[in-house]
Design an enzyme around this catalytic site. Sequence first.
Site, PDB file in Angstrom:
ATOM      1  N   CYS A  46       0.824  -1.222   0.000  1.00  0.00           N
ATOM      2  CA  CYS A  46       0.000   0.000   0.000  1.00  0.00           C
ATOM      3  C   CYS A  46       0.856   1.271   0.000  1.00  0.00           C
ATOM      4  O   CYS A  46       1.426   1.612  -1.008  1.00  0.00           O
ATOM      5  CB  CYS A  46      -1.009  -0.030   1.141  1.00  0.00           C
ATOM      6  N   HIS A 105      -3.571  -5.473   1.045  1.00  0.00           N
ATOM      7  CA  HIS A 105      -2.964  -5.990   2.276  1.00  0.00           C
ATOM      8  C   HIS A 105      -3.005  -7.515   2.284  1.00  0.00           C
ATOM      9  O   HIS A 105      -4.050  -8.116   2.547  1.00  0.00           O
ATOM     10  CB  HIS A 105      -3.698  -5.443   3.502  1.00  0.00           C
ATOM     11  N   GLU A 151      -1.682  -9.424   4.447  1.00  0.00           N
ATOM     12  CA  GLU A 151      -1.592  -9.937   5.823  1.00  0.00           C
ATOM     13  C   GLU A 151      -2.943 -10.157   6.490  1.00  0.00           C
ATOM     14  O   GLU A 151      -3.034 -10.874   7.485  1.00  0.00           O
ATOM     15  CB  GLU A 151      -0.741  -8.983   6.685  1.00  0.00           C
TER      16      GLU A 151
END
Length: 508
Positions: free
Chosen positions: A78, A166, A168
């Site tokens: 990002c 993202h 994660e």
Amino acid sequence: MPEQILILDFGSQYTQLIARRVRELNVYCEIHPFNRIPAITGDIKGVILSGSPCSVRDEGAPDIDLTALGSIPVLGVCYGAQLMAHKSGGEVQPSQTREYGRAKLTTVDHHNELLKEVSQDSQVWMSHADTIVSLPEEYQIIASTPSVKVTAFVHKTKKHYAIQFHPEVTHSTEGKNLLRNFVVHICGCEQGWTPDLFVEATVADLKKKLGNDKVVMALSGGVDSTVAASLIHQAIGKNLYCIFVDNGLLRKNEFQQVLDSYEGMGLNIKGVDAKEKFYTALNGLTDPEEKRKAIGKTFIDVFDEEAHRISDVKWLGQGTIYPDVIESVSVNGPSVTIKSHHNVGGLPAKMNLKVVEPLNTLFKDEVRLVGKSMDLDPTILGRHPFPGPGLGIRILGDITREKVRILQEVDHIFINGLREKNLYNEVWQAGAMLLPVQSVGVMGDERTYESVVALRAVISVDGMTADWSHLPYDFLSEVSSSIINNVKGVNRVVYDISSKPPATIEWE
């Protein structure tokens, strides 16, 4: 040092989650603020640039010199991706379409090593206000979504990769595959960082560091202090002196139960009954921070007095874990205030002791895995977290012996109920709050005007975020009736259904 991935933090709420996902791959990693980059040694196999609430277009936006990272692989996430594009001459502008939430990849370059085993229509999680409009010539696009053309890109000659989503978070369904591709295949990490290896390396390091020195340590019966003490004990044996202080704010019967739980572990532990000192220090205090400080100061005084009964102590052992370390450093520069109840803050300076913290690189769930590797009592390893100030921050307003008694009884019924119904291990943390309000009730033919208690149970991984636990209605009904019928002074029970954020787990 083990081989590792370096994560540079630009202030994202997800930075710790990136680290957790890398650790799940059995690869060691560390988080450092973007403005305090450590020396790039041979142990660092790759770098991940985190997201950020900032825009690369802002004056004074977080920035780094990418050339300082040398030739090791880099993954920008990002903000990290936008920074990489921006610094190379690409164009970053405010998003014209909504780029927050779930999205589907529509094109994926499966020839690129970063995207192997990532499906063509893989779901990803977007969370940014800016977007990359154009890339510099040295980069090429390797993935897109219907609304974000530059979703992922790579440098044509360097191992520099970037994504505008993202990986994660669980909403990115194949994010772990992408991180594995980067960490294992691109960076070449061997996935050898395991609990057993941690125990072996840590005990060896402690033996070297402590030698024949004496260590004094406060134990609480909780996971962190128990595992930390066990590691130190393996290294120096009888030279570890443990102290458990009864501050009068523990759960019902907890003082003796904690002392009993350490029997057979071989730990040299002394229990100290200091209830009256704490009640005196808390007399008349209602402000949460003042209560925390009074509890902390009294603990320091009591612990210091007991520690001085031991001759030639040189070290203070603490159960500090990695989130404590991360949260004590601001990405904007100077250290921020650590919670005033964090471990036993203030003791090292007062006692002139060096500090040893064997768990300060681990997350909470990793601490439990290390304890399991050491064959510690599952009851201790599965124990819910309990705040340092104890019931002192679960009694809203001033603290009296009678209020402590009431809350201990309420908490005892609630926690035992969770155990009896096999719900305890489904909850990350649970407890009761005594509220500074009274309500009208009817018991028998009499009108009552008594206290209100709130029950709180949450599910979480490490306490950084949490959701309220959807306990069965029948269970809550049974517990409420049991509390009202058996605890004199309580005539109303409520259940807290707030998540963190915006609420916190504790009420004070």
